[in-house]
Motif scaffolding. Structure first.
Motif, mmCIF file in Angstrom:
data_model
loop_
_atom_site.group_PDB
_atom_site.id
_atom_site.type_symbol
_atom_site.label_atom_id
_atom_site.label_comp_id
_atom_site.label_asym_id
_atom_site.label_seq_id
_atom_site.Cartn_x
_atom_site.Cartn_y
_atom_site.Cartn_z
ATOM 1 N N GLY A 28 -11.274 -3.243 -6.202
ATOM 2 C CA GLY A 28 -10.040 -3.285 -7.032
ATOM 3 C C GLY A 28 -9.715 -4.792 -7.625
ATOM 4 N N LEU B 205 0.656 -1.216 0.023
ATOM 5 C CA LEU B 205 0.007 0.052 -0.034
ATOM 6 C C LEU B 205 0.835 1.220 0.062
ATOM 7 C CD1 LEU B 205 -2.886 -0.576 2.651
ATOM 8 C CD2 LEU B 205 -3.157 -0.645 0.145
ATOM 9 N N ILE C 39 -1.765 5.830 1.583
ATOM 10 C CA ILE C 39 -3.150 5.955 1.337
ATOM 11 C C ILE C 39 -3.780 7.077 2.042
ATOM 12 C CG2 ILE C 39 -5.292 4.834 1.282
ATOM 13 C CD1 ILE C 39 -3.840 3.419 -0.754
ATOM 14 N N SER D 180 -2.179 1.779 -4.753
ATOM 15 C CA SER D 180 -2.517 3.114 -4.473
ATOM 16 C C SER D 180 -4.103 3.504 -4.744
ATOM 17 C CB SER D 180 -2.008 3.894 -5.629
ATOM 18 O OG SER D 180 -0.600 4.033 -5.626
ATOM 19 N N LEU D 181 -4.551 4.418 -4.017
ATOM 20 C CA LEU D 181 -5.901 5.036 -3.889
ATOM 21 C C LEU D 181 -5.969 5.675 -5.533
ATOM 22 C CD1 LEU D 181 -8.878 5.223 -2.966
ATOM 23 C CD2 LEU D 181 -7.954 7.432 -1.794
ATOM 24 N N ILE E 131 -14.229 -1.065 -0.835
ATOM 25 C CA ILE E 131 -12.937 -0.854 -1.397
ATOM 26 C C ILE E 131 -12.783 -1.853 -2.426
ATOM 27 C CG2 ILE E 131 -10.517 -1.089 -0.880
ATOM 28 C CD1 ILE E 131 -12.039 0.802 1.149
ATOM 29 N N LEU F 116 -8.956 0.831 -5.785
ATOM 30 C CA LEU F 116 -7.401 0.865 -5.337
ATOM 31 C C LEU F 116 -6.705 0.220 -6.710
ATOM 32 C CD1 LEU F 116 -7.004 -0.628 -1.675
ATOM 33 C CD2 LEU F 116 -6.738 1.560 -2.266
ATOM 34 N N LYS G 42 -6.611 -4.712 -1.158
ATOM 35 C CA LYS G 42 -7.921 -4.458 -0.531
ATOM 36 C C LYS G 42 -7.681 -5.135 0.738
ATOM 37 C CE LYS G 42 -10.092 -6.780 -3.637
ATOM 38 N NZ LYS G 42 -9.147 -6.980 -4.756
ATOM 39 N N PHE H 94 -5.131 -3.281 3.132
ATOM 40 C CA PHE H 94 -5.911 -2.051 3.853
ATOM 41 C C PHE H 94 -6.741 -2.181 4.823
ATOM 42 C CE2 PHE H 94 -9.099 1.517 3.444
ATOM 43 C CZ PHE H 94 -8.224 2.400 3.757
#
Ligand SMILES: Nc1ncnc2c1ncn2[C@@H]1O[C@H](COP(=O)(O)OP(=O)(O)O)[C@@H](O)[C@H]1O
Ligand SMILES: [Mg+2]
Length: 252
Positions: free
Chosen positions: A38, A21, A24, A224-225, A36, A220, A44, A47
């Motif tokens: 992706g 990550l 974020i 990255s967001l 979330i 995501l 995910k 996070f």
């Protein structure tokens, strides 16, 4: 937007030298469901685990930055990690009950947090099982092993187990990935009910599921967001090309 319940600030997670990550920044609204989304390996699960201090259970995992819960950094000095995990419950991707009775699975957390009286525990078990619509199905066999339940019932039992300690936030990791469609639908109904009273963060690779249950979406990609917005905005007007490709299923 309502107040933020959880705020990630420059939150990074590493496994050894691998960065899962990357810095974020995200404010998760209270009493709403945030999805979330992706691809696989987007980060995910990492996070979600970083929001309840579960990543550090892995050898070599390292977290940088801050997560504010009700304004307080859960990675700050003097933080009671057990209390953080009570306030922020995690339903893992393949939730598995303890090899104990249905009753003991739900009573375990409250006992750990000091509830001793049998009648109080009975009340908590009943209330928690009712909250996940499992009470009617199991009330006559509370002393039987939780391992006898179906996968869908096990998932709801694990949610009841999390609710029994009165959390503020419920993190739910990709429930559709290990459940049949009917069990998944029940979990989705439950999320719609629970988000009235709890802050829900749902990791999912399923856009349709995100559309059905979430109020907000964070996308995501590779740790990255990419973007965050209301679910209706993300579907109607994605700002980033990668989000648009994802929701139109171009890379699914
Ligand atoms: N315990 C771990 N040890 C080492 N690498 C991990 C661990 N957990 C996740 N990763 C790696 O971190 C990245 C993000 O994984 P994850 O958070 O599970 O993503 P997602 O849930 O979106 O599939 C992936 O490259 C994955 O291989
Ligand atoms: Mg995952």
């Amino acid at each position: 937007m309502t107040d933020a319940k959880l705020v990630a600030r420059d939150l990074s997670v590493y496994y050894g030298s691998f960065q899962a990550l990357a810095s974020i920044n995200l404010a998760i609204p209270s009493d709403a469901a945030t999805a979330i989304i992706g691809h696989t390996n987007a980060g995910k699960s990492s996070f979600l685990r970083s929001l309840c201090r579960m990543n550090e259970l892995w050898d070599g995992a390292r977290t940088e930055g801050q997560v504010l819960l009700g304004g307080e950094n859960i990675y700050g000095p003097g933080i009671d990690v057990t209390e953080v995990r009570r306030r922020v419950g995690l339903l893992a991707r393949r939730p598995s009950p303890f090899p104990r009775s249905i009753y003991e699975n739900v009573a375990y957390g409250p006992r750990l947090h000091g509830v001793k009286q049998r009648s109080t525990l009975d009340d908590i078990v009943k209330k928690s099982l009712k909250q996940v619509a499992l009470w009617k199905e199991v009330k006559d066999r509370l002393q039987t092993s939780a391992l006898m339940l179906s996968p869908g019932q096990k998932a709801r039992l694990c949610i009841a187990r999390a609710l029994a300690v009165e959390p503020e936030v419920l993190l739910i990791d990709d429930p559709a990935s290990s459940l049949d469609p009917i069990s998944t639908a029940k979990i989705e109904d439950l999320i719609l009910e629970l988000k009235e009273d709890y802050t829900i963060v749902l990791a999912t690779h399923d856009m349709q599921q995100a559309g059905r249950v979430s109020d907000y979406i964070a996308f995501l990609a590779e740790g990255s967001l990419v973007e965050f917005g209301s679910t209706s905005d993300i579907f109607a007007r994605p700002k980033d090309r990668r989000t648009e490709d994802y929701i139109t299923g171009r890379f699914n």
